[in-house]
Scaffold this active site. Structure first.
Site, short mmCIF file in Angstrom:
data_model
loop_
_atom_site.label_atom_id
_atom_site.label_comp_id
_atom_site.label_asym_id
_atom_site.label_seq_id
_atom_site.Cartn_x
_atom_site.Cartn_y
_atom_site.Cartn_z
N ASP A 59 30.36 49.80 39.91
CA ASP A 59 28.83 49.87 40.04
C ASP A 59 27.81 48.93 39.83
O ASP A 59 26.80 48.49 40.38
CB ASP A 59 28.53 51.41 39.22
CG ASP A 59 29.45 52.51 40.05
OD1 ASP A 59 30.34 52.29 40.61
OD2 ASP A 59 29.08 53.58 39.72
N SER A 90 24.77 59.41 39.62
CA SER A 90 26.12 58.87 40.36
C SER A 90 25.68 58.84 41.80
O SER A 90 25.15 59.85 42.48
CB SER A 90 27.15 59.55 39.96
OG SER A 90 28.14 59.24 40.91
#
Length: 554
Positions: free
Chosen positions: A120, A469
């Site tokens: 990420d 997320s």
């Protein structure tokens, strides 16, 4: 060569001695010094297989006439850091990674870099470093993991674990099934299978031109990923020889291309933060207004997990990002003909003989929906903007009125959700989770997944100055700016206040009079910063607002 500064001349005798101590031969001393910034770690499934990829890059560098040097940078798994204090460090690690790469590459006067990444915050952190250093660089994203299987049903990390917690709590699955899902959801190395932040950023890296074609969606365990790694090692030599730098690749046009593909794919809302941060490092004028403008012009042509059943495997089988480029180029006029590290222009990729499965990657003329995957909402709660993943929202929720239930931390909200204190018609308000308030702008995946798991995904909204997320779905609005510690309106919302959401009109409104809002703000005393020492204290003192990319370099 830039590396001549540490290896040429009489006065560099001590430097050469130390380089010889690492095993560099006399013959290699005059070669290009190329760093491999590797985020290998046993702790992160997306990165645990990088030793093999490092070898492939190293072989490519030496084949192309360079001398490779591997050095490490940190990597945090958002999934493992989720739902506890570890998530406070995830976003701040992005800027730390950029600082680490800048430090090593500058101190050792490397001629160029291969940036080995996957998950990420590591990918945007590495691209930020590339833009800041502006030396020849190429990115290798390792790729997604294989799909999970349980009782012959396809699973992903989000649906097989986070949402399974809510289903178990609601009595929809038993403990045995929960355990089976836990073990089988993540069956291989690689980034989690859906279009979450890791895979979104890998795809956008390819679109910007910082990685080779097919890199973004190629599976982590595939031979093709190894070949891409080798080719990247060869090509970095060519980039150095021709002095092709990130400043010629990371441009306003290429970042807007990335925004267009982001909107067309319905990528992670985190991508907005990261593209803003990359633009800041590159000195490129990109703001939330670019996302807002393009959101009215770009339809969604792909729908992947968590918003649908298809995964990154399906995107790769459908032709990957080159097929997406082929589909968009010439059909959305704002999509520019930029050139990447491969030497190919967008037009050359689009006109090449690429397989494209139009059942997965829909034509622009026949999209899944005319709505984009992402949007920016404004209103008295978010005068500087808030973001939503439209692709994860049911159509019946595009206009929603609810009543606030306020929480000053993710933990308090999560407890209320699990204790069944959140009901249909509620708007869960989670504040003090932004860049300063967290600090670190934690992801709200646990509460959003629990809401969906309890069957409330289309009946409850969640708004926050934190973030989500890429695996989030449902009526979830994040990045509310200004955040609570900066005097944002989100900080003065009370239980029972009416909140109105209108996605088509891009509106987020607290239904109070201007006079009442002013009165509350005049009497508002934000909570103090939660941390008193260490990295997070320093981060909170310098980090910018989310509409500026939550960067520390302004």
């Amino acid at each position: 060569m830039r590396s001549d500064e540490i290896k040429q001349g009489l006065e560099r005798t001590p430097h050469r001695a130390l380089l010889y101590a690492t095993g560099v031969s006399e013959k290699q001393m005059n070669k290009r010094f190329i760093g491999i910034a590797s985020s290998f770690t046993d702790l992160v499934p997306g990165h645990a297989g990088m030793r093999d990829i490092e070898r492939q890059i190293e072989k490519g560098i030496h084949t192309g006439g360079g001398q490779a040097f591997i050095f490490g940078v940190p990597a945090i798994c958002d999934g493992i850091a989720m739902g506890h204090s570890g998530m406070n460090y995830s976003l701040p690690s992005r800027d730390l990674i950029a600082d680490c790469i800048e430090s090593v590459a500058t101190a050792h006067k490397l001629d160029g870099l291969v940036l080995l990444t996957n998950c990420d915050k590591i990918t945007p952190g590495m691209i930020m470093a590339a833009a800041r250093l502006d030396i020849p660089c190429i990115v290798v994203t390792v790729g997604p993991m294989l799909d999970g299987k349980c009782q012959n049903k396809t699973l992903t990390m989000i649906k097989g674990t986070f949402e399974a917690v809510g289903k178990f709590s609601a009595g929809e699955i038993d403990e045995k099934t929960l355990k089976e899902m836990e073990i089988t959801s993540c069956p291989s190395l690689g980034a989690c299978q859906g279009l979450y932040t890791a895979n979104t950023m890998a795809c956008l890296t390819e679109v910007m031109g910082m990685s080779l074609p097919y890199c973004g969606a190629s599976p982590a365990v595939s031979a093709r990923t190894k070949r891409i790694a080798f080719d990247s090692g060869v090509i970095i030599n060519e980039l150095i020889e021709k002095d092709i730098r990130p400043s010629s690749i990371i441009t306003r046009e290429s970042i807007r291309n990335a925004i267009i593909v982001d909107l067309a794919l319905g990528g992670s809302t985190n991508s907005i933060l990261h593209l803003l941060a990359i633009a800041n490092e590159a000195g490129v004028d990109i703001t939330l207004k670019d996302f807002e403008e393009l959101s009215f012009k770009v339809p969604q042509i792909i729908k992947l997990d968590p918003s649908a059943s298809m995964t990154m495997t399906d995107l790769d089988n459908a032709g990957g990002i080159p097929a997406v480029i082929k589909t968009i180029y010439g059909n959305i006029k704002e999509f520019s003909d930029t050139k990447g590290v491969s030497g190919l222009k967008i037009s050359e990729i689009a006109k090449s003989d690429i397989w494209c499965d139009n059942k997965v990657i829909r034509p622009v003329s026949d999209p899944i929906t005319s709505n984009p995957g992402l949007a920016v909402l404004y209103g008295n709660i978010s005068p500087n903007g808030a973001v939503i993943k439209i692709s994860g929202v049911e159509k019946e929720c595009f206009e929603f009125t609810g009543y606030a239930k306020t929480f000053d931390s993710e933990e308090d909200a999560m407890k209320a959700i699990m204790d069944d204190k959140i009901k249909a018609g509620d708007v869960v308000v989670i504040r003090y989770e932004g860049p300063k308030g967290g600090p670190g702008m934690r992801e709200m995946l646990s509460p959003t997944s629990a809401i969906v798991g309890k069957g409330l995904g289309s009946k409850v909204a969640l708004i926050t100055d934190g973030r989500f997320s890429g695996g989030t779905r449902g009526l979830c609005i994040g990045h509310i700016c200004p955040e609570a510690p900066s005097g944002g309106v989100i900080g003065i919302i009370k239980d029972g206040d009416e909140i109105y959401i209108n996605i088509p009109n891009r509106e987020l409104t607290l239904k109070l009079t201007d006079a009442e809002i002013k009165y509350r703000l005049d009497n508002f005393n934000p909570l103090p910063v939660k941390v008193k020492k260490g990295y997070l204290k320093r981060y909170a003192s310098v980090v910018s607002a989310s509409d500026k990319g939550a960067v520390t370099s302004i």
